[in-house]
Scaffold this motif. Structure first.
Motif, PDB file in Angstrom:
ATOM      1  N   THR A  14      -4.303  -5.558   4.800  1.00  0.00           N
ATOM      2  CA  THR A  14      -2.877  -5.719   4.525  1.00  0.00           C
ATOM      3  C   THR A  14      -2.654  -6.441   3.204  1.00  0.00           C
ATOM      4  N   ALA A  15      -3.429  -7.514   2.980  1.00  0.00           N
ATOM      5  CA  ALA A  15      -3.284  -8.267   1.733  1.00  0.00           C
ATOM      6  C   ALA A  15      -3.688  -7.428   0.527  1.00  0.00           C
ATOM      7  N   ALA A  16      -4.784  -6.693   0.643  1.00  0.00           N
ATOM      8  CA  ALA A  16      -5.234  -5.846  -0.468  1.00  0.00           C
ATOM      9  C   ALA A  16      -4.225  -4.753  -0.765  1.00  0.00           C
ATOM     10  N   ARG A  17      -3.693  -4.136   0.290  1.00  0.00           N
ATOM     11  CA  ARG A  17      -2.705  -3.063   0.090  1.00  0.00           C
ATOM     12  C   ARG A  17      -1.437  -3.608  -0.571  1.00  0.00           C
ATOM     13  N   ALA A  18      -1.024  -4.797  -0.182  1.00  0.00           N
ATOM     14  CA  ALA A  18       0.172  -5.406  -0.785  1.00  0.00           C
ATOM     15  C   ALA A  18      -0.053  -5.692  -2.267  1.00  0.00           C
ATOM     16  N   ASP A  19      -1.245  -6.183  -2.619  1.00  0.00           N
ATOM     17  CA  ASP A  19      -1.538  -6.483  -4.020  1.00  0.00           C
ATOM     18  C   ASP A  19      -1.567  -5.218  -4.873  1.00  0.00           C
ATOM     19  N   VAL A  20      -2.175  -4.154  -4.358  1.00  0.00           N
ATOM     20  CA  VAL A  20      -2.233  -2.909  -5.124  1.00  0.00           C
ATOM     21  C   VAL A  20      -0.833  -2.312  -5.268  1.00  0.00           C
ATOM     22  N   SER A  21      -0.019  -2.450  -4.227  1.00  0.00           N
ATOM     23  CA  SER A  21       1.367  -1.981  -4.321  1.00  0.00           C
ATOM     24  C   SER A  21       2.129  -2.752  -5.392  1.00  0.00           C
ATOM     25  N   THR A  22       1.917  -4.068  -5.444  1.00  0.00           N
ATOM     26  CA  THR A  22       2.549  -4.888  -6.480  1.00  0.00           C
ATOM     27  C   THR A  22       2.060  -4.491  -7.863  1.00  0.00           C
ATOM     28  N   LEU A  23       0.757  -4.227  -7.976  1.00  0.00           N
ATOM     29  CA  LEU A  23       0.186  -3.793  -9.249  1.00  0.00           C
ATOM     30  C   LEU A  23       0.830  -2.488  -9.712  1.00  0.00           C
ATOM     31  N   ARG A  24       1.005  -1.546  -8.816  1.00  0.00           N
ATOM     32  CA  ARG A  24       1.619  -0.275  -9.174  1.00  0.00           C
ATOM     33  C   ARG A  24       3.055  -0.471  -9.674  1.00  0.00           C
ATOM     34  N   ARG A  25       3.814  -1.289  -8.977  1.00  0.00           N
ATOM     35  CA  ARG A  25       5.199  -1.537  -9.415  1.00  0.00           C
ATOM     36  C   ARG A  25       5.228  -2.231 -10.775  1.00  0.00           C
TER      37      ARG A  25
END
Length: 430
Positions: A14-25
């Motif tokens: 969950t934490a990794a997915r949230a970070d990658v989502s933030t990176l994409r934005r």
């Protein structure tokens, strides 16, 4: 080390997915801008980030680069999420190629380098599902293409294009501050503790039902890529009912168990349960076959067991002949054919003419020992086909007819020679 609990694994992903989502934005925000600031284009950001004369600190140069490039801190969630979705270990993920082929907009094909060192340099083709738009963070192919796109600005500055391409302020001695962090060495000086602290990931959750049992103070989660890989393998194996051959996606079954699952108690329990169930099924099948053979040869479902001091009928005694481990009531007339018996001595245990007395018990126990010795030299399938029915007959049809004291006494008196070698042709010996 065993894998993480379901709760720990979920918190990592969950934490990794949230970070990658933030990176994409973060990167898409400036990429999609109709009027990007001059300092936020790849060329200007690259120049600003390495211009030592510019009146900017490391923090400001980093801030400028972060708007365009993937940075070292972004590596951690990207690596973790790739391991989680693909099931490959960290060494393979670090060697991901930039070259790929998209198949019908449904999957992406990449050639993986399984081992950089040594003469082998084994390669394997992987085909990963892309998934629908918006689900890039949940499918291996979708994530691969997303990360490939996000690192494209840095990749364009490299002399040797690679999948991994980041900006890092510590690379001051390089001609370019965009580089492949795994080009020189696979370790790349990764430090997982800072990322764990950033997300306040804690260990100490229960492994029974994965109910989180919190104390006032929980130690930080000890995050390692190998342990994460183990956890993914455990979860996949569990989803497939513990069937290791089906769960072996990135490794052979032997490597999967030896390197990742051998220390996991859940997998051990599955393996024990699977072996127990299989053994029970095989044993029951052998017993059913023995019972059917005995019934067809005599019309009854049990052998003739003569207890101690029990008189033997005169008719039977007159026609009896001795065999290796029993007496035969009528060797000249097989119950099924009516003709002289030509069956193997091991088939006597399925015949209605078979008579077993207490005198036979010691050598029967010796025969069981011989069966077990043969088990080492034969495959399980060959052993069950050759010796299983006789083993079942002795264990289930003969020994239960005697008391524990009688069996124990016969065990002490059992001869060293079971005579098994004498009743088998020499070419049949394992």
């Amino acid at each position: 080390m065993s894998g993480y609990t379901d709760t720990e694994l979920s918190s990592i992903i969950t934490a990794a997915r949230a970070d990658v989502s933030t990176l994409r934005r973060r990167l898409d925000k400036h990429k999609d801008s109709k009027h990007p600031e001059p300092s936020l284009t790849p060329n200007s950001a690259q120049a600003t980030s390495r211009d030592k004369a510019a009146p900017s600190s490391v923090a400001s140069r980093t801030a400028a680069a972060e708007q365009v490039f993937v940075t070292r801190n972004d590596l951690y969630p990207m690596l973790l999420l790739m391991i989680s979705l693909t099931g490959w270990n960290l060494e393979v993920i670090k060697e991901l190629p930039a070259e790929h082929r998209i198949i019908d907009e449904r999957a992406v094909e990449v050639t993986l380098l399984k081992r950089r060192r040594g003469a082998g340099r084994w390669h394997q083709t992987a085909i990963w599902e892309i998934g629908p738009p918006g689900r890039e963070l949940h499918t291996p192919g979708g994530l691969y293409l997303l990360l490939h796109r996000l690192m494209e600005p840095a990749r364009r500055t490299l002399k040797s294009p690679s999948f991994w391409a980041i900006w890092d302020h510590t690379a001051n001695s390089r001609e370019s501050q965009c580089f492949n962090p795994f080009a020189a060495a696979l370790n790349a000086q990764l430090r997982w503790t800072s990322w764990v602290a950033k997300h306040n990931l804690e260990s100490g959750t229960s492994r029974h039902g994965d109910e989180q049992q919190k104390d006032q103070s929980q130690p930080p989660l000890q995050l390692t890529a190998n342990r994460l890989k183990t956890s993914i393998d455990v979860r996949r194996t569990r989803q497939l009912g513990g069937h290791l051959p089906s769960a072996a996606r990135s490794n052979t079954t032997a490597v999967l168990f030896r390197n990742y699952l051998s220390g996991d108690q859940t997998t051990i329990d599955w393996a024990k349960g699977l072996i127990s169930e299989t053994f029970t099924e095989v044993e029951q099948a052998a017993y059913d076959a023995h019972t059917r053979a005995l019934h067809s040869n005599s019309g009854r479902n049990q052998l003739q067991i003569t207890p101690i001091n029990a008189p033997t009928p005169t008719r039977s005694r007159d026609r009896q002949s001795s065999a290796a481990w029993n007496n035969c009531e009528d060797h000249e007339h097989h119950p099924l054919t009516g003709r002289r018996c030509s069956a193997s001595f091991l088939d006597c245990f399925h015949c209605g003419n078979c008579i077993i007395t207490p005198d036979h018990l010691p050598r029967l126990l010796s025969l069981l020992d011989a069966f077990e010795a043969r088990r080492i030299a034969l495959s399980e399938e060959d052993w069950w086909n050759k010796y299983g029915p006789a083993w079942i007959a002795i264990r289930h049809d003969v020994l239960p007819k005697f008391t524990e004291a009688e069996v124990a006494a016969a065990f002490e008196d059992r001869p060293s020679d079971s005579l098994l070698d004498l009743v088998e042709p020499s070419w049949e010996h394992p």
